[in-house]
Write an enzyme that holds these catalytic residues in place. Structure first.
Site, PDB file in Angstrom:
ATOM      1  N   GLY A  98      -2.613  -5.821  -0.304  1.00 57.98           N
ATOM      2  CA  GLY A  98      -3.044  -7.219  -0.329  1.00 57.98           C
ATOM      3  C   GLY A  98      -3.284  -7.820   1.037  1.00 57.98           C
ATOM      4  O   GLY A  98      -4.309  -8.467   1.267  1.00 57.98           O
ATOM      5  N   GLY A 150       0.814  -1.210   0.000  1.00 61.61           N
ATOM      6  CA  GLY A 150       0.000   0.000   0.000  1.00 61.61           C
ATOM      7  C   GLY A 150       0.849   1.263   0.000  1.00 61.61           C
ATOM      8  O   GLY A 150       0.538   2.240  -0.676  1.00 61.61           O
ATOM      9  N   THR A 151       1.942   1.225   0.758  1.00 60.99           N
ATOM     10  CA  THR A 151       2.817   2.399   0.842  1.00 60.99           C
ATOM     11  C   THR A 151       3.402   2.754  -0.523  1.00 60.99           C
ATOM     12  O   THR A 151       3.437   3.917  -0.908  1.00 60.99           O
ATOM     13  CB  THR A 151       3.949   2.138   1.866  1.00 60.99           C
ATOM     14  OG1 THR A 151       3.354   1.891   3.133  1.00 60.99           O
ATOM     15  CG2 THR A 151       4.886   3.321   1.969  1.00 60.99           C
ATOM     16  N   ASN A 190      -7.515   3.721   9.507  1.00 64.90           N
ATOM     17  CA  ASN A 190      -7.046   2.432  10.032  1.00 64.90           C
ATOM     18  C   ASN A 190      -7.261   2.290  11.532  1.00 64.90           C
ATOM     19  O   ASN A 190      -7.470   1.203  12.033  1.00 64.90           O
ATOM     20  CB  ASN A 190      -5.569   2.221   9.682  1.00 64.90           C
ATOM     21  CG  ASN A 190      -4.716   3.414  10.039  1.00 64.90           C
ATOM     22  OD1 ASN A 190      -5.029   4.551   9.684  1.00 64.90           O
ATOM     23  ND2 ASN A 190      -3.653   3.170  10.764  1.00 64.90           N
ATOM     24  N   CYS A 248       3.093   4.224  24.442  1.00 63.58           N
ATOM     25  CA  CYS A 248       4.074   3.200  24.781  1.00 63.58           C
ATOM     26  C   CYS A 248       4.151   2.077  23.767  1.00 63.58           C
ATOM     27  O   CYS A 248       5.156   1.399  23.671  1.00 63.58           O
ATOM     28  CB  CYS A 248       3.754   2.604  26.136  1.00 63.58           C
ATOM     29  SG  CYS A 248       4.077   3.767  27.445  1.00 63.58           S
TER      30      CYS A 248
END
Lengths: 278, 406
Positions: free
Chosen positions: B203, B72-73, B154, B328
């Site tokens: 994918g 995707g990136t 997301n 964290c």
């Protein structure tokens, strides 16, 4: 996922001495909700002057809880003087080590201990008197310098791992670099040669750029019937406008990048980028 | 207790068994290069084309509008750089403050990457994670080269009104990209009814393997490749195709189409049961994100006064997989940029947990989480120095008794 030692996991899942001592002799509270971790430590002295009981309440991640639990175990049985000898490194070692990004959890423990003892003695904490360097996490210069010296820190990243300072907006990074330099210089007072990338203020840049334009670039362009003007300097971006024959020249982009930018990088600052203003 | 209850499907998904079976022959038997002249390789090329058709069908695109990438990136970077190259005179980009790092970090570094000064507008969102459309319209200018907006968030699952936003950009002659990696396969998408130029797919978010992605580029949209090399993908993306994963992705798209109904009925009901159950049994808990304008599989809930990593590690003991927007867990020291953009208070942002379901989750699993999580929160709150103070601040009443529930 963090690589926690078995001992960290064990103290996280089965923390010892959770709670608050109702008639505590000293209570120390450090950290805050917005910072993401906070610790409230209370202790009670026995008749022999040794810490008879210690309890904690912690808001935070697994390592913050484990470090708090470890701290209470280490405290019980010590005199206050002995307790103050506990360093953040001792807490981390007790747990078999902490991931470096989590070292601030051990620092939190040490700070809570100091706050609790200061509370018992009725004195103010030296740390609170420093100047706040990191606004995001409220860390003072005294805390930062102390962490640098005690843990032999070299970089801003180190300082962030141990104190959280610089872990938010990042505005204090330059100040932290100075503190690292100062702290290390105070420790070892030999002359350290200035090194690292050159830093200039915008005014200094503008003055220097104007100088180079005037002395070298403009005369060269004028030979071809052109000229150049400085429009603005924004960070590393130098906005200029080409005049005369240059403005219509098909090769003006090449002139800008290959000649003007190169000259300015050589003589002013090697990170400059020359752009044509519209 | 070795059972895994996987509720982290927005992070990655299981490769569907049918997908794996489809891929299997192309590792050791049919391993030819699709670009080869011999029929041993050529037959693989045909299967890749079949996969392209399958991907195209899921979003109603034409096969030639589908470019296979590595993730995707890569798709996001390709789209944005391509748009900037095709409009070199324009130096303005519009994104939202809640974009995935693949878009956000890229756009924040455009000046260094391109050597040109760009203006990047990051549109704010409201407390439910929604955009102000009037502000969006006003942000567009004659200098705007491209708009890049995620379809589904997301972290929260919040959906942006992509159809309307793309149409507005089109009217102004501005290229429009949507990072749809969380949306594809979960909600129906028909690119023929939409005005966007680029759409990114990943994918491994829809039960295909990791290491494969897709960039949809509308026919007629100017395109400049990101990876330069061989003639693969008609010269639009150099590099030998990740054949097995592409074949897997094709099959995953067929399955996604098949399960679309289930995703929006069964999965939604499971998600709702989980969310409502947690909100009903745990005091000082709240949902993050718009209640209805949201993916059917995602629940993002904040538990005040406790820290996310501690919650996750306790869940982990029971084999329950989820994720958190806490500082964290990320290695950074600040909580999620998405929750901060929504103005979620710090008391809640550090204790946010995201559950993201899939068609493979069951009601038993939801019941198990509903049984295990409330005591974990109660225990951690007993340990939190803020929990009792909160009761004091709240001033007794019904809230005063909450802390005694345990």
């Amino acid at each position: 996922m963090w690589e926690y030692t078995d001992k960290v996991k064990e103290h996280f899942l089965n923390p010892r001495n959770v709670g608050e001592i109702a008639d505590a002799d000293g209570v120390g509270e450090v950290g805050s909700l917005s910072c993401g971790d906070a610790l409230k430590l209370s202790f009670k002295l026995g008749e022999d002057g040794r810490i008879a009981d210690a309890k904690f309440k912690t808001f935070g991640c697994a390592s913050a809880i484990a470090a708090s639990s470890a701290l209470t175990i280490m405290l019980i049985g010590r005199t206050l003087e002995e307790a103050l000898e506990i360093t953040n490194e001792d807490i981390a070692q007790f747990l078999g080590g902490l991931p470096k990004e989590k070292m601030h959890c051990s620092v939190l423990g040490r700070e809570a201990l100091e706050a609790a003892i200061a509370d018992y003695r009725g004195v103010a904490l030296p740390m609170a008197e420093g100047e706040v360097v990191c606004e995001c996490f409220g860390v003072t210069d005294i805390e930062v310098k102390r962490a640098i010296l005690e843990n032999d820190l070299h970089t801003v990243e180190d300082v962030t791992n141990f104190t959280k300072a610089g872990g938010g907006c990042g505005k204090c990074h330059d100040r932290l670099k100075v503190l690292i330099y100062e702290a290390r210089e105070e420790k070892a007072p030999q002359p350290i040669p200035m090194s690292g990338p050159k830093r200039m203020t915008t005014i200094q840049k503008i003055k220097k750029i104007e100088e180079v334009l005037e002395r070298e670039i403009r005369p060269a362009l004028k030979k071809d019937g052109g000229d150049i003007e400085l429009i603005d300097v924004d960070g590393n971006f130098v906005i200029v406008s080409l005049r005369g024959s240059c403005s219509s020249c098909a090769k003006s982009q090449t002139t800008l990048k290959e000649y003007v930018e190169k000259k300015l990088r050589e003589q002013v600052l090697d990170t400059l980028v020359v752009e044509e203003g519209k | 207790m070795s059972k895994t209850i996987y509720m982290d499907n927005n992070a990655t998904t299981m490769v569907a068994p049918e997908v794996f079976e489809e891929m299997r022959p192309y590792f050791c038997e049919l391993y030819g290069n699709p670009s080869s002249m011999h029929s041993f390789g050529g037959q693989v090329g045909q299967v890749v084309e079949e996969a392209r058709l399958r991907v195209a069908r899921l979003i109603n695109a034409e096969p030639e509008e589908i470019i296979f990438t590595s993730c995707g990136t890569e798709s996001d970077s390709t789209a944005i750089f391509s748009a900037l190259q095709s409009k070199p005179e324009k130096r303005h980009v519009v994104i939202s403050r809640v974009e995935h790092p693949a878009v956000k970090n890229l756009c924040e570094n455009l000046d260094n990457l391109t050597g040109h000064k760009h203006k990047v507008t990051q549109l704010p969102v409201d407390e439910e994670g929604m955009l102000d459309m009037e502000q969006y319209r006003e942000s567009l200018s004659d200098d705007t080269a491209v708009v890049s907006m995620m379809w589904a968030n997301n972290e929260t699952g919040v959906l942006f009104p992509i159809a309307e936003m793309a149409a507005i950009a089109r009217e102004r002659g501005i290229l429009f990209h949507t990072d749809a990696v969380q949306a594809v396969g979960k909600i129906p998408i028909d690119v023929k009814k939409l005005a966007m130029d680029f759409l990114s797919i990943s994918g491994h978010k829809l039960h295909a393997p990791k290491g494969t992605g897709v960039l949809y580029v509308r026919k007629g949209t100017p395109f400049a490749p990101f990876l330069i090399g061989g003639h693969q993908e008609q010269g639009r993306r150099g590099g030998t195709e990740n054949v097995t994963s592409i074949i897997g992705l094709g099959k995953a798209c067929v399955l996604a189409g098949h399960y679309m109904q289930k995703e929006n009925s069964t999965v939604r009901l499971l998600r709702d049961k989980l969310e409502q159950g947690l909100l009903a049994t745990i005091p000082n808990a709240m949902r993050n994100g718009h209640k209805t304008e949201r993916l059917p599989n995602t629940a993002n809930i904040s538990f005040e006064y406790v820290e996310g990593e501690a919650i996750l590690l306790h869940l982990d003991r029971f084999g329950i997989c989820a994720s958190s927007g806490s500082a964290c867990t990320s290695g950074s020291l600040e909580p999620s940029h998405v929750l901060r953009a929504m103005g979620v208070p710090f008391t809640a942002a550090h204790g946010s947990i995201r559950f993201s379901l899939s068609v493979y989750n069951t009601e038993d699993e939801v019941d198990y989480v509903l049984e295990k999580l409330p005591p974990i929160i109660a225990d951690l709150r007993q340990m939190s120095p803020f929990w009792e103070d909160r009761a004091k601040i709240a001033g007794g009443g019904s809230c005063g008794s909450c802390s005694c529930q345990k």
